[in-house]
Design a protein around this motif. Structure first.
Motif, PDB file in Angstrom:
ATOM      1  N   THR A 257      17.338  -1.779  -8.114  1.00 21.12           N
ATOM      2  CA  THR A 257      16.668  -1.598  -6.680  1.00 21.12           C
ATOM      3  C   THR A 257      15.885  -3.078  -6.746  1.00 21.12           C
ATOM      4  O   THR A 257      15.197  -3.168  -7.355  1.00 21.12           O
ATOM      5  CB  THR A 257      16.005  -0.165  -6.861  1.00 21.12           C
ATOM      6  OG1 THR A 257      16.674   0.659  -6.892  1.00 21.12           O
ATOM      7  CG2 THR A 257      15.262  -0.412  -5.477  1.00 21.12           C
ATOM      8  N   ILE A 258      16.357  -3.400  -5.462  1.00 23.15           N
ATOM      9  CA  ILE A 258      15.466  -4.671  -4.874  1.00 23.15           C
ATOM     10  C   ILE A 258      14.491  -4.270  -4.211  1.00 23.15           C
ATOM     11  O   ILE A 258      14.640  -3.555  -3.018  1.00 23.15           O
ATOM     12  CB  ILE A 258      16.622  -5.752  -4.139  1.00 23.15           C
ATOM     13  CG1 ILE A 258      17.713  -6.104  -5.086  1.00 23.15           C
ATOM     14  CG2 ILE A 258      15.538  -7.011  -3.664  1.00 23.15           C
ATOM     15  CD1 ILE A 258      18.606  -6.916  -4.283  1.00 23.15           C
ATOM     16  N   LEU A 259      13.101  -4.542  -4.720  1.00 25.37           N
ATOM     17  CA  LEU A 259      12.162  -4.255  -3.995  1.00 25.37           C
ATOM     18  C   LEU A 259      11.447  -5.402  -3.114  1.00 25.37           C
ATOM     19  O   LEU A 259      11.213  -6.334  -4.058  1.00 25.37           O
ATOM     20  CB  LEU A 259      11.025  -3.580  -4.861  1.00 25.37           C
ATOM     21  CG  LEU A 259       9.540  -3.229  -4.191  1.00 25.37           C
ATOM     22  CD1 LEU A 259       9.803  -2.100  -3.088  1.00 25.37           C
ATOM     23  CD2 LEU A 259       8.640  -2.604  -5.388  1.00 25.37           C
TER      24      LEU A 259
ATOM     25  N   ILE B  96       6.250   3.977  -7.822  1.00 21.19           N
ATOM     26  CA  ILE B  96       5.122   3.145  -7.947  1.00 21.19           C
ATOM     27  C   ILE B  96       4.257   3.487  -6.729  1.00 21.19           C
ATOM     28  O   ILE B  96       4.362   3.685  -5.681  1.00 21.19           O
ATOM     29  CB  ILE B  96       5.807   1.782  -7.666  1.00 21.19           C
ATOM     30  CG1 ILE B  96       6.690   1.347  -8.726  1.00 21.19           C
ATOM     31  CG2 ILE B  96       4.500   0.650  -7.508  1.00 21.19           C
ATOM     32  CD1 ILE B  96       7.473   0.129  -8.234  1.00 21.19           C
ATOM     33  N   SER B  97       2.885   3.600  -7.148  1.00 20.80           N
ATOM     34  CA  SER B  97       1.878   4.043  -6.317  1.00 20.80           C
ATOM     35  C   SER B  97       1.252   3.027  -5.346  1.00 20.80           C
ATOM     36  O   SER B  97       0.941   1.803  -6.239  1.00 20.80           O
ATOM     37  CB  SER B  97       0.931   5.215  -6.758  1.00 20.80           C
ATOM     38  OG  SER B  97       0.300   4.484  -7.729  1.00 20.80           O
TER      39      SER B  97
ATOM     40  N   GLY C 149       0.917  -1.118  -0.090  1.00 16.97           N
ATOM     41  CA  GLY C 149       0.057   0.026   0.125  1.00 16.97           C
ATOM     42  C   GLY C 149       0.744   1.169  -0.044  1.00 16.97           C
ATOM     43  O   GLY C 149       0.362   2.325  -0.279  1.00 16.97           O
ATOM     44  N   GLU C 150       2.236   1.073   0.359  1.00 14.44           N
ATOM     45  CA  GLU C 150       2.943   2.312   0.306  1.00 14.44           C
ATOM     46  C   GLU C 150       3.347   2.864  -1.033  1.00 14.44           C
ATOM     47  O   GLU C 150       3.483   1.837  -1.954  1.00 14.44           O
ATOM     48  CB  GLU C 150       4.248   2.073   1.167  1.00 14.44           C
ATOM     49  CG  GLU C 150       3.941   2.105   2.776  1.00 14.44           C
ATOM     50  CD  GLU C 150       5.309   1.715   3.583  1.00 14.44           C
ATOM     51  OE1 GLU C 150       5.268   1.792   4.868  1.00 14.44           O
ATOM     52  OE2 GLU C 150       6.257   1.748   2.894  1.00 14.44           O
ATOM     53  N   ASP C 151       3.761   3.994  -1.135  1.00 14.00           N
ATOM     54  CA  ASP C 151       4.343   4.519  -2.123  1.00 14.00           C
ATOM     55  C   ASP C 151       5.897   4.260  -2.192  1.00 14.00           C
ATOM     56  O   ASP C 151       6.468   4.274  -1.250  1.00 14.00           O
ATOM     57  CB  ASP C 151       3.968   5.875  -2.650  1.00 14.00           C
ATOM     58  CG  ASP C 151       2.533   6.219  -2.681  1.00 14.00           C
ATOM     59  OD1 ASP C 151       2.231   7.312  -2.766  1.00 14.00           O
ATOM     60  OD2 ASP C 151       1.843   5.203  -3.051  1.00 14.00           O
ATOM     61  N   VAL C 152       6.365   3.944  -3.716  1.00 12.77           N
ATOM     62  CA  VAL C 152       7.619   3.551  -3.642  1.00 12.77           C
ATOM     63  C   VAL C 152       8.477   4.809  -4.615  1.00 12.77           C
ATOM     64  O   VAL C 152       7.906   5.006  -5.748  1.00 12.77           O
ATOM     65  CB  VAL C 152       7.907   2.216  -4.322  1.00 12.77           C
ATOM     66  CG1 VAL C 152       9.520   2.012  -4.447  1.00 12.77           C
ATOM     67  CG2 VAL C 152       7.646   1.217  -3.220  1.00 12.77           C
ATOM     68  N   SER C 153       9.599   5.079  -4.477  1.00  9.19           N
ATOM     69  CA  SER C 153      10.385   5.975  -5.335  1.00  9.19           C
ATOM     70  C   SER C 153      11.853   5.487  -5.422  1.00  9.19           C
ATOM     71  O   SER C 153      12.384   5.204  -4.581  1.00  9.19           O
ATOM     72  CB  SER C 153      10.288   7.399  -4.772  1.00  9.19           C
ATOM     73  OG  SER C 153      10.880   8.266  -5.768  1.00  9.19           O
TER      74      SER C 153
ATOM     75  N   THR D  78       4.934   5.682 -12.563  1.00  5.95           N
ATOM     76  CA  THR D  78       5.351   7.100 -13.123  1.00  5.95           C
ATOM     77  C   THR D  78       6.676   7.158 -13.293  1.00  5.95           C
ATOM     78  O   THR D  78       7.279   6.946 -12.241  1.00  5.95           O
ATOM     79  CB  THR D  78       4.566   8.128 -12.376  1.00  5.95           C
ATOM     80  OG1 THR D  78       3.286   7.950 -12.174  1.00  5.95           O
ATOM     81  CG2 THR D  78       4.817   9.391 -13.064  1.00  5.95           C
ATOM     82  N   ALA D  79       7.171   7.741 -14.360  1.00  4.96           N
ATOM     83  CA  ALA D  79       8.521   7.948 -14.543  1.00  4.96           C
ATOM     84  C   ALA D  79       8.680   9.405 -15.097  1.00  4.96           C
ATOM     85  O   ALA D  79       8.047   9.867 -15.824  1.00  4.96           O
ATOM     86  CB  ALA D  79       9.128   6.705 -15.161  1.00  4.96           C
ATOM     87  N   GLN D  80       9.926   9.821 -14.725  1.00  5.95           N
ATOM     88  CA  GLN D  80      10.186  11.041 -15.367  1.00  5.95           C
ATOM     89  C   GLN D  80      11.639  11.184 -15.809  1.00  5.95           C
ATOM     90  O   GLN D  80      12.748  10.613 -15.093  1.00  5.95           O
ATOM     91  CB  GLN D  80       9.934  12.097 -14.639  1.00  5.95           C
ATOM     92  CG  GLN D  80      10.344  13.655 -14.919  1.00  5.95           C
ATOM     93  CD  GLN D  80       9.508  14.972 -14.275  1.00  5.95           C
ATOM     94  OE1 GLN D  80       9.376  14.562 -13.120  1.00  5.95           O
ATOM     95  NE2 GLN D  80       9.079  15.757 -15.079  1.00  5.95           N
ATOM     96  N   PHE D  81      11.992  11.925 -17.177  1.00  7.40           N
ATOM     97  CA  PHE D  81      13.245  11.924 -17.587  1.00  7.40           C
ATOM     98  C   PHE D  81      13.629  13.339 -17.037  1.00  7.40           C
ATOM     99  O   PHE D  81      13.017  14.338 -17.318  1.00  7.40           O
ATOM    100  CB  PHE D  81      13.184  12.039 -19.187  1.00  7.40           C
ATOM    101  CG  PHE D  81      14.400  12.000 -20.083  1.00  7.40           C
ATOM    102  CD1 PHE D  81      15.344  12.686 -19.658  1.00  7.40           C
ATOM    103  CD2 PHE D  81      14.241  11.421 -21.185  1.00  7.40           C
ATOM    104  CE1 PHE D  81      16.687  12.662 -20.408  1.00  7.40           C
ATOM    105  CE2 PHE D  81      15.339  11.366 -22.178  1.00  7.40           C
ATOM    106  CZ  PHE D  81      16.666  12.120 -21.797  1.00  7.40           C
TER     107      PHE D  81
END
Lengths: 110, 114
Positions: free
Chosen positions: A104-106, A76-77, A16-20, A62-65
Motif C-alpha cells: 500500500t503506497i501511502l 496508523i493514527s 493528521g488523519e488516521d490510516v487503515s 496498531t495491528a491485529q491478527f
C-alpha cells in the motif's frame, strides 16, 4: 501459488488523519508481519503478530491478527509526513517462508 | 549494531555478463534469505539458507541463478549469464531461529541489465 490481497493499493491523505490498510488470504497463516519500505531502502519490520486475535501497538501503529487467521489490518493514527512509504503485509505459511502482499503506497499531504 | 549488509548497492551490466551480489547477515542470525523485488511481481523469495545450508530454492527462476553460503557471515547470489529481465532490486534478509519469521532486510542491490 499463495497470494495475499492487500488494500488499498494507494492512499493520499491529509496530515493528521488516521490510516487503515488490510490484508486477506484464502490460506491460514501462523504469523502476520507488517513492513514499511522507504524509497531506496529495504523493508523494515514494524509489527509482528503471532496469535489469532492478537492486537499489538507500536507507537502510533496498531495491528491485529484476524481471528480466522486469514486476515490482518494495520492502523496508523494521526499521520505525519514521515509516514510516507510503501507498507507491506506478510504472512508465514509454513517453515520459514513469507508471502508478501503487493503493498500500500501511502502519501501524506501536509 | 550493523544490520544486514549488501554490496554492491547498484550494478549496471550488459546482457550476458556474470553478476555477483553479496550479503553479510546480522551476526548470530542462522537464517538467510534472498528476495527479488519488481514492480510486476512484488517481493519474491528466491532461496533461503539455515546454518549455511540451502533449504528451499524453489523460487530460483532458472539455472542461470545460483546462491552459496560458504560461512555464517557471507552469502552470494550469482546470475550467469544475465538478461535484461533480471533487472530488479535484490534483497538479502536474515533472521534468528527462535523468531525465524521476523526477517530483517538489507538495503538491497539495484541491478540493471542492459
Amino acid at each position: 501459488g499463495q497470494q495475499l490481497n492487500q488494500s488499498p493499493q494507494s492512499m493520499f491523505i491529509q496530515e493528521g488523519e488516521d490510516v487503515s490498510m488490510n490484508c486477506t488470504s484464502s490460506s491460514i497463516f501462523n504469523t502476520w508481519l507488517w513492513y514499511k519500505q522507504d524509497p531506496g531502502e529495504g523493508p523494515v519490520l514494524l509489527i509482528a503478530l503471532y496469535k489469532a486475535g492478537e492486537l499489538t501497538s507500536n507507537g502510533r501503529l496498531t495491528a491485529q491478527f484476524g481471528i480466522t487467521r486469514k486476515d490482518s489490518f494495520l492502523n496508523i493514527s494521526a499521520s505525519i509526513p514521515s509516514d510516507v512509504g510503501i507498507y507491506f503485509c506478510a504472512g508465514q505459511l509454513y517453515g520459514n517462508k513469507l508471502v508478501f502482499g503487493a503493498g500500500t503506497i501511502l502519501r501524506v499531504k501536509s | 549494531d550493523a544490520g544486514v549488509i549488501q554490496s554492491p548497492r547498484h550494478e549496471v551490466t550488459e546482457m550476458g555478463q556474470e553478476v555477483t551480489l553479496r550479503c553479510k547477515p546480522i551476526s548470530g542470525h542462522d537464517y538467510l534469505f534472498w528476495y527479488r523485488q519488481t514492480m510486476m511481481r512484488g517481493l519474491e523469495l528466491l532461496i533461503y539458507f539455515n546454518n549455511n545450508v540451502p533449504i528451499d530454492d524453489s523460487g530460483m527462476p532458472e539455472d542461470r541463478f545460483s546462491a552459496k553460503m560458504p560461512n555464517a557471515s557471507f552469502s552470494t547470489l550469482k546470475i550467469q549469464p544475465s538478461e535484461p529481465r533480471d533487472s530488479a532490486v535484490y534483497f538479502c534478509a536474515s533472521s534468528l531461529g527462535q523468531n525465524k519469521e521476523t526477517q530483517y532486510f538489507g538495503p538491497g542491490t539495484r541491478l540493471l541489465v542492459l
